[in-house]
Design an enzyme around this catalytic site. Structure first.
Site, PDB file in Angstrom:
ATOM      1  N   CYS A 191       0.824  -1.228   0.000  1.00  0.00           N
ATOM      2  CA  CYS A 191       0.000   0.000   0.000  1.00  0.00           C
ATOM      3  C   CYS A 191       0.853   1.270   0.000  1.00  0.00           C
ATOM      4  CB  CYS A 191      -0.923   0.009   1.195  1.00  0.00           C
ATOM      5  SG  CYS A 191      -1.858  -1.499   1.329  1.00  0.00           S
TER       6      CYS A 191
ATOM      7  N   HIS B 119      -3.459   6.698   2.862  1.00  0.00           N
ATOM      8  CA  HIS B 119      -3.835   5.391   2.327  1.00  0.00           C
ATOM      9  C   HIS B 119      -5.217   5.044   2.878  1.00  0.00           C
ATOM     10  CE1 HIS B 119      -4.093   1.308   1.287  1.00  0.00           C
ATOM     11  NE2 HIS B 119      -3.743   0.815   2.466  1.00  0.00           N
TER      12      HIS B 119
ATOM     13  N   ASN C  89     -10.029  -0.921   0.563  1.00  0.00           N
ATOM     14  CA  ASN C  89      -8.571  -0.802   0.488  1.00  0.00           C
ATOM     15  C   ASN C  89      -8.095  -1.353  -0.868  1.00  0.00           C
ATOM     16  OD1 ASN C  89      -5.809  -1.104   0.722  1.00  0.00           O
ATOM     17  ND2 ASN C  89      -5.868  -2.001   2.777  1.00  0.00           N
TER      18      ASN C  89
HETATM   19  N1  ACO Z   1     -18.379  -9.492  10.115  1.00  0.00           N
HETATM   20  C1  ACO Z   1     -18.849  -9.729  11.357  1.00  0.00           C
HETATM   21  N2  ACO Z   1     -18.047 -10.057  12.385  1.00  0.00           N
HETATM   22  C2  ACO Z   1     -16.719 -10.134  12.133  1.00  0.00           C
HETATM   23  C3  ACO Z   1     -16.172  -9.914  10.865  1.00  0.00           C
HETATM   24  C4  ACO Z   1     -17.063  -9.585   9.821  1.00  0.00           C
HETATM   25  N3  ACO Z   1     -16.641  -9.315   8.574  1.00  0.00           N
HETATM   26  N4  ACO Z   1     -14.838 -10.072  10.936  1.00  0.00           N
HETATM   27  C5  ACO Z   1     -14.553 -10.387  12.200  1.00  0.00           C
HETATM   28  N5  ACO Z   1     -15.695 -10.432  12.930  1.00  0.00           N
HETATM   29  C6  ACO Z   1     -15.840 -10.738  14.356  1.00  0.00           C
HETATM   30  C7  ACO Z   1     -14.677 -11.509  14.901  1.00  0.00           C
HETATM   31  O1  ACO Z   1     -14.861 -12.892  14.687  1.00  0.00           O
HETATM   32  C8  ACO Z   1     -14.724 -11.136  16.366  1.00  0.00           C
HETATM   33  O2  ACO Z   1     -15.729 -11.895  16.996  1.00  0.00           O
HETATM   34  P1  ACO Z   1     -15.521 -12.459  18.499  1.00  0.00           P
HETATM   35  O3  ACO Z   1     -15.367 -11.236  19.354  1.00  0.00           O
HETATM   36  O4  ACO Z   1     -16.763 -13.233  18.738  1.00  0.00           O
HETATM   37  O5  ACO Z   1     -14.261 -13.286  18.445  1.00  0.00           O
HETATM   38  C9  ACO Z   1     -15.200  -9.680  16.354  1.00  0.00           C
HETATM   39  O6  ACO Z   1     -15.824  -9.482  15.070  1.00  0.00           O
HETATM   40  C10 ACO Z   1     -14.073  -8.689  16.523  1.00  0.00           C
HETATM   41  O7  ACO Z   1     -13.032  -9.019  15.609  1.00  0.00           O
HETATM   42  P2  ACO Z   1     -11.682  -8.246  15.629  1.00  0.00           P
HETATM   43  O8  ACO Z   1     -10.731  -8.851  14.648  1.00  0.00           O
HETATM   44  O9  ACO Z   1     -11.229  -8.102  17.036  1.00  0.00           O
HETATM   45  O10 ACO Z   1     -12.159  -6.819  15.080  1.00  0.00           O
HETATM   46  P3  ACO Z   1     -11.373  -5.456  15.055  1.00  0.00           P
HETATM   47  O11 ACO Z   1     -12.143  -4.430  15.781  1.00  0.00           O
HETATM   48  O12 ACO Z   1      -9.927  -5.619  15.379  1.00  0.00           O
HETATM   49  O13 ACO Z   1     -11.477  -5.079  13.512  1.00  0.00           O
HETATM   50  C11 ACO Z   1     -10.250  -5.083  11.440  1.00  0.00           C
HETATM   51  C12 ACO Z   1     -10.920  -5.918  12.548  1.00  0.00           C
HETATM   52  C13 ACO Z   1     -11.313  -4.256  10.752  1.00  0.00           C
HETATM   53  C14 ACO Z   1      -9.607  -6.041  10.461  1.00  0.00           C
HETATM   54  C15 ACO Z   1      -9.192  -4.164  12.083  1.00  0.00           C
HETATM   55  O14 ACO Z   1      -8.355  -4.905  12.928  1.00  0.00           O
HETATM   56  C16 ACO Z   1      -8.352  -3.469  11.031  1.00  0.00           C
HETATM   57  O15 ACO Z   1      -8.851  -2.651  10.287  1.00  0.00           O
HETATM   58  N6  ACO Z   1      -7.034  -3.734  10.997  1.00  0.00           N
HETATM   59  C17 ACO Z   1      -6.162  -3.106  10.036  1.00  0.00           C
HETATM   60  C18 ACO Z   1      -6.250  -3.836   8.769  1.00  0.00           C
HETATM   61  C19 ACO Z   1      -5.670  -3.069   7.617  1.00  0.00           C
HETATM   62  O16 ACO Z   1      -5.820  -1.891   7.508  1.00  0.00           O
HETATM   63  N7  ACO Z   1      -5.028  -3.774   6.749  1.00  0.00           N
HETATM   64  C20 ACO Z   1      -4.547  -3.183   5.549  1.00  0.00           C
HETATM   65  C21 ACO Z   1      -3.160  -3.454   5.380  1.00  0.00           C
HETATM   66  S1  ACO Z   1      -2.590  -2.592   4.006  1.00  0.00           S
HETATM   67  C22 ACO Z   1      -1.935  -3.639   2.812  1.00  0.00           C
HETATM   68  O17 ACO Z   1      -0.774  -3.583   2.574  1.00  0.00           O
HETATM   69  C23 ACO Z   1      -2.809  -4.578   2.065  1.00  0.00           C
END
Ligand code: ACO
Length: 330
Positions: A116, A257, A287
């Site tokens: 990214c 980004h 993204n």
């Molecule tokens: N729909 C519904 N529930 C979901 C989903 C979904 N799509 N995905 C996960 N959950 C659930 C999980 O199972 C978990 O349930 P549990 O509490 O019963 O175990 C709950 O939601 C919370 O999950 P978390 O992973 O803790 O959610 P979090 O608040 O951390 O959000 C996210 C996850 C959105 C992925 C966040 O961590 C994030 O944005 N991280 C950065 C990712 C990013 O920007 N990556 C890009 C990298 S750039 C590149 O180079 C490609």
């Protein structure tokens, strides 16, 4: 050789026609519009067709950027495609784009893999090559077809990504202190496994077992990536502002980004800037990795959010984990 200012002469972007909304996704996997919007700010993303490749999208964005600059492919002697999803492992997507676009065989063509942050890495490279006087006009393209490397059964990652492309044309200017006035690039290679594709590379080629286990798809430790992303982007922004004796409130528009609205809001808070100084289109594209910043830059320019004399700050992080920032005076 004297170094010259390097300026963006034109911008362009392209998104595939097919739109996949959160409601569409909730019919495929166990998720909801509410969860995706509150965790990421994403409402929909574009998904490329089966016969629409990364290089096809790159060509569409590049043509728009060339039109915007009033130039033709014949003017280009440097072509960089920032991507983690080239059409093929070999050759570089840049060579396919060169051929489809009709860029001269005397042009230097190569890909840039910094995920990214790839567009900022590519822009910095192009500007350095142009300011050296050895190249005249560059196309820097960020293009991604992420949909085939996303595991559509893995709800934590698949909801975040989309396909698209953005491009800029870069050239020299005699006017001092204009265009790309500074960059800061870096990487945390010790955190590579927070966001990676475990199998399918030369160190561990894909096998029937690895494919059955889905190890050829992108894997991400979301929470850790989130924390490191905020830290890296905040540092990259602060470092470059300090280097150039600027305060955050002198920035007219930040083009971050577009990974997650919550990451952008955290950066805004750290820099003590209101959200209206940030360009946001993650809600409509998700993204798009290396395409995200040039796509946002094109939309920001064409919607009048950037005026002559303005200073923009680009800031990104990505797999690697890489990070980068760039200051542009228009
Ligand atoms: N729909 C519904 N529930 C979901 C989903 C979904 N799509 N995905 C996960 N959950 C659930 C999980 O199972 C978990 O349930 P549990 O509490 O019963 O175990 C709950 O939601 C919370 O999950 P978390 O992973 O803790 O959610 P979090 O608040 O951390 O959000 C996210 C996850 C959105 C992925 C966040 O961590 C994030 O944005 N991280 C950065 C990712 C990013 O920007 N990556 C890009 C990298 S750039 C590149 O180079 C490609």
């Amino acid at each position: 050789m004297a170094t010259q200012s390097t300026v963006i002469l034109g911008t362009g972007s392209f998104a595939p026609e097919r739109v996949l909304t959160n409601a569409d996704l909730s019919k495929l996997i166990d998720t909801s519009d509410e969860w995706i919007r509150t965790r990421s700010g994403i409402r929909e993303r574009h998904i490329a067709g089966d016969h629409e490749s990364t290089s096809d999208m790159a060509v569409r964005a590049a043509k728009a950027a060339l039109d915007d600059a009033g130039l033709t492919p014949a003017d280009i002697d440097l072509l960089i495609v920032a991507t983690i999803t080239p059409d093929l492992v070999l050759p570089a997507a840049a060579c396919l784009v060169q051929d489809k676009l009709g860029v001269s065989t005397h042009a230097a063509c190569f890909d840039m893999n910094a995920a990214c942050s790839g567009f900022i890495y590519g822009l910095d490279t192009a500007c350095a090559m142009i300011s050296s006087g050895r190249y005249r006009k560059a196309l820097v393209i960020g293009a991604e077809k992420l949909s085939p490397i996303v595991d559509w059964k893995e709800r934590t990652t698949c909801v975040l990504f989309g396909d698209g492309a953005g491009a800029v044309v870069v050239g020299a200017s005699d006017e001092p202190n204009i265009g790309l006035i500074g960059t800061k690039l870096g990487a945390y290679g010790d955190s590579a496994e927070l966001l990676w594709i475990p199998k399918g590379g030369s160190d561990s080629p894909a096998t029937t077992e690895s494919i059955a286990a889905g190890e050829h798809f992108m894997k991400m430790k979301g929470k850790e990536v989130f924390k490191l992303a905020v830290r890296a982007m905040d540092e990259a922004a602060r470092d470059i502002l300090e280097q150039h004796g600027l305060s955050a409130d002198q920035i007219d528009l930040v083009i971050p980004h577009q990974a997650n609205l919550r990451i952008i809001e955290a950066i805004a808070k750290y820099l003590e800037l209101p959200m209206d100084r940030f360009f946001v289109n993650v809600d409509r594209y998700g993204n798009t990795s290396a395409a995200s910043i040039p796509l946002a830059l094109d939309e920001a320019k064409k919607s009048g959010r950037i005026k002559p004399g303005d200073i923009s700050l680009l800031v990104a992080f990505g797999a690697g984990l890489t990070y980068g920032s760039a200051l542009i005076r228009w």
